[in-house]
Design an enzyme around this catalytic site. Structure first.
Site, PDB file in Angstrom:
ATOM      1  CB  ALA A 233      -0.934  -0.019   1.203  1.00 37.53           C
ATOM      2  CD  GLU A 263       8.638   3.462  -1.997  1.00 35.43           C
ATOM      3  OE1 GLU A 263       8.268   4.058  -3.034  1.00 35.43           O
ATOM      4  OE2 GLU A 263       7.990   2.528  -1.492  1.00 35.43           O
ATOM      5  CG  HIS A 281       6.105   1.783  -5.186  1.00 32.49           C
ATOM      6  ND1 HIS A 281       6.135   2.836  -4.317  1.00 32.49           N
ATOM      7  CD2 HIS A 281       4.786   1.622  -5.511  1.00 32.49           C
ATOM      8  CE1 HIS A 281       4.913   3.298  -4.109  1.00 32.49           C
ATOM      9  NE2 HIS A 281       4.089   2.578  -4.827  1.00 32.49           N
ATOM     10  N   GLY A 283       3.537  -2.393  -7.462  1.00 33.32           N
ATOM     11  CA  GLY A 283       2.106  -2.650  -7.356  1.00 33.32           C
ATOM     12  C   GLY A 283       1.316  -2.379  -8.622  1.00 33.32           C
ATOM     13  CB  ALA A 284       0.585   0.575 -10.491  1.00 29.06           C
TER      14      ALA A 284
END
Length: 531
Positions: A233, A263, A281, A283-284
């Site tokens: 998240a 990050e 990162h 996720g997308a």
């Protein structure tokens, strides 16, 4: 003359072609976002700026963009856009909040499988020719209890997938309705119960003041031995130092993190620990999601530049150009009313009613309803906007109704918001004065006249002597200056309220000092977007 758009990050050629097909002049310069000075020197040529995450739309850049009308972010996160600066400049900021939900949810599920079966370590071992079959003893997901913190859009998809995997799913989300939980096939629980019961814990909440460090050292200590934790998240939801210690001690059996407190995460306390899966990162990061958000942002920007239609705007209501001039202050008032109730409510909401009285009842009430919902939900989810708020409200089982009536009081128009939960009904009303500034005019049925500021303090108490002095003295001792002070009461000696407009947000010790006096039933700091 055709509008001109700059694409300064890596969007797909198909998305760029959408601009061209719609008759928009587009410059596709996907590496320009990394060159701040070059971007700054040419940005004044463009009506629109289409970006991902590499381009930083800072206040300096926006100030130099003399012709810029819209910034479109392909994706949900807008940390790289100075939204207040854009608002002051009259630049609309759009995002694509629904383009990567499935992809992010799938990544969380994949990370859960990876940590359950130690797949990355087993893969590295096998590549090294070791064949350590007995070393990597995993656990099944079937029959295990998954604790989902945050059952909104992405969390809801994770719940659905986990139920399909025959997991027992429990969810902690203060705004998850019983109907929504039933549809998802999950059991609502409080956070402490989730920590004690869950074999796996996955987080799906934005990072806010309430959710930052939600898995603190104390929270991690409450988890059952052998738990595995997944975070795809936001960084900063978990105390990484405490988690590393729990992993080393064996209390936590594994962790899978796609996001980190800092990050890019070139170093982190979780790196190189056994059975910790880390991704940068991602996720997308699927072809489908990246294409979806790119196409969506191109369509949205084209619609606005060519027709004035606004979709997924983070800093402007979805209203026509003709309506905007008249409705602007009323939209802001609706947001403030929703925000007040959102910040005051810590339990699931069953119903919201908005009463429009007088002249405001003839305006675009759909837009005002959306503004009210957006204000309400931003208290727990800063990414919500006027377009996504109604969808999220429906998913949470919140019933919104509206009532209109002719002028019925001393004001030419006002809006009254009533919110119902299982335990209480809360009301607040406001109006817009001739100066265009929103005012709160009634709270809990008590009449007031309060200007809305960025930092405010709300208190309730019995109407007894010493309240004003205590507030002034305590705030003064903590160097908090009062800009405006509004009082109201039912009648002498009974219920009373105070609403203070402050120059700065009171620190926690100041709030505690007020509570410790024993004079107040509630002491609640509030924040409003009063720009």
């Amino acid at each position: 003359m055709a509008p001109k758009v700059l694409v300064s990050d890596k969007l797909s050629e198909t998305a760029v072609q959408i601009f061209r097909d719609r008759g928009i002049d587009v410059d596709f310069m996907p590496e320009l976002g990394k060159d701040k000075e070059k971007l700054l020197s040419i940005i004044d040529q463009y009506d629109g700026l289409a970006i991902r995450s590499a381009t930083k739309a800072t206040e300096k850049l926006i100030e130099a963009a003399s012709n810029l009308k819209v910034i479109g972010r392909a994706g949900i996160g807008v940390d790289n856009v100075d939204i207040p600066a854009a608002s002051r400049k009259g630049v609309i900021v759009m995002n694509t909040p629904f383009g990567n939900m499935i992809t992010t949810a799938e990544h969380a599920i994949a990370m859960m499988f990876a940590v359950a079966r130690q797949i990355p370590e087993a893969s590295a071992s096998t590549h090294a020719g070791k064949w350590e079959k007995s070393k990597f003893m995993g656990v099944e997901l079937t029959g295990k209890t998954l604790g989902v913190i945050g059952a909104g859009n992405i969390g809801g998809i994770v719940c659905d997938r986990a139920v399909g995997l025959k997991m027992k799913v429990i969810a902690y989300d203060p705004f998850l309705s019983d109907d929504r939980a039933k549809k998802l096939g999950v059991t609502k629980v409080e956070l402490d119960e989730l920590l004690q019961r869950a074999d796996f814990i996955t987080l799906h909440v934005p990072k806010t003041e309430k959710t930052a460090n939600i898995l603190s050292r104390e929270a991690l200590a409450k988890t059952k031995k052998g738990v595995r934790i997944i975070n795809c998240a936001r960084g900063g939801l978990v105390d990484e130092e405490a988690l590393a210690e729990a992993l080393k001690s064996g209390h936590v059996a594994g962790a899978a993190f796609d996001v980190f407190a800092v990050e890019p995460a070139t170093e982190n306390v979780l790196f190189n620990l056994p059975n910790v899966v880390c991704t940068p990162h991602l996720g997308a990061a699927t072809t489908e999601a990246q294409e979806n958000v790119a196409l969506q942002v191109a369509e949205q920007m084209s619609d606005y530049l060519l027709t004035g239609a606004v979709q997924n705007a983070l800093n402007m209501p979805s209203v026509t150009a003709e309506e905007a001039a008249v409705m602007g202050p009323w939209v802001k008032l609706a947001e403030h009313l929703g925000s007040f109730v959102g910040q005051m409510t810590d339990e699931p909401v069953k119903a919201i009613n908005v009463l429009y009285d007088g002249l405001v009842s003839e305006m675009n009430l759909d837009a005002l309803n959306c503004a009210t919902l957006a204000g309400f939900m931003k208290a727990t989810n800063p990414d919500v906007n006027m377009v996504s708020a109604p969808v999220i409200a429906q998913e949470r089982g919140i019933k919104l109704s509206r009532t209109t009536q002719d002028k019925s009081g001393v004001f030419d128009a006002y809006i009254k918001l009533t919110v119902e939960t299982d335990s209480r009904t809360r009301t607040i009303a406001g109006t817009v004065f001739s100066d265009g500034k929103p005012r709160f005019i009634q709270i809990k049925g008590i009449n007031i006249d309060a200007e809305v500021g960025a930092n405010m303090l709300y208190t309730t108490n019995r109407d007894v002597p010493g309240i004003i002095g205590t507030l002034g003295k305590t705030l003064g001792e903590h160097e908090v200056n009062i800009a405006n002070f509004t009082l109201g009461r039912t009648k002498s000696g009974e219920d009373a309220i105070a609403l203070l407009y402050l120059d700065d947000q009171p620190v926690e010790s100041c709030v505690k000092a007020l509570k410790d006096t024993g004079l107040f039933q509630q002491v609640r700091p509030l924040k409003f977007d009063a720009a």
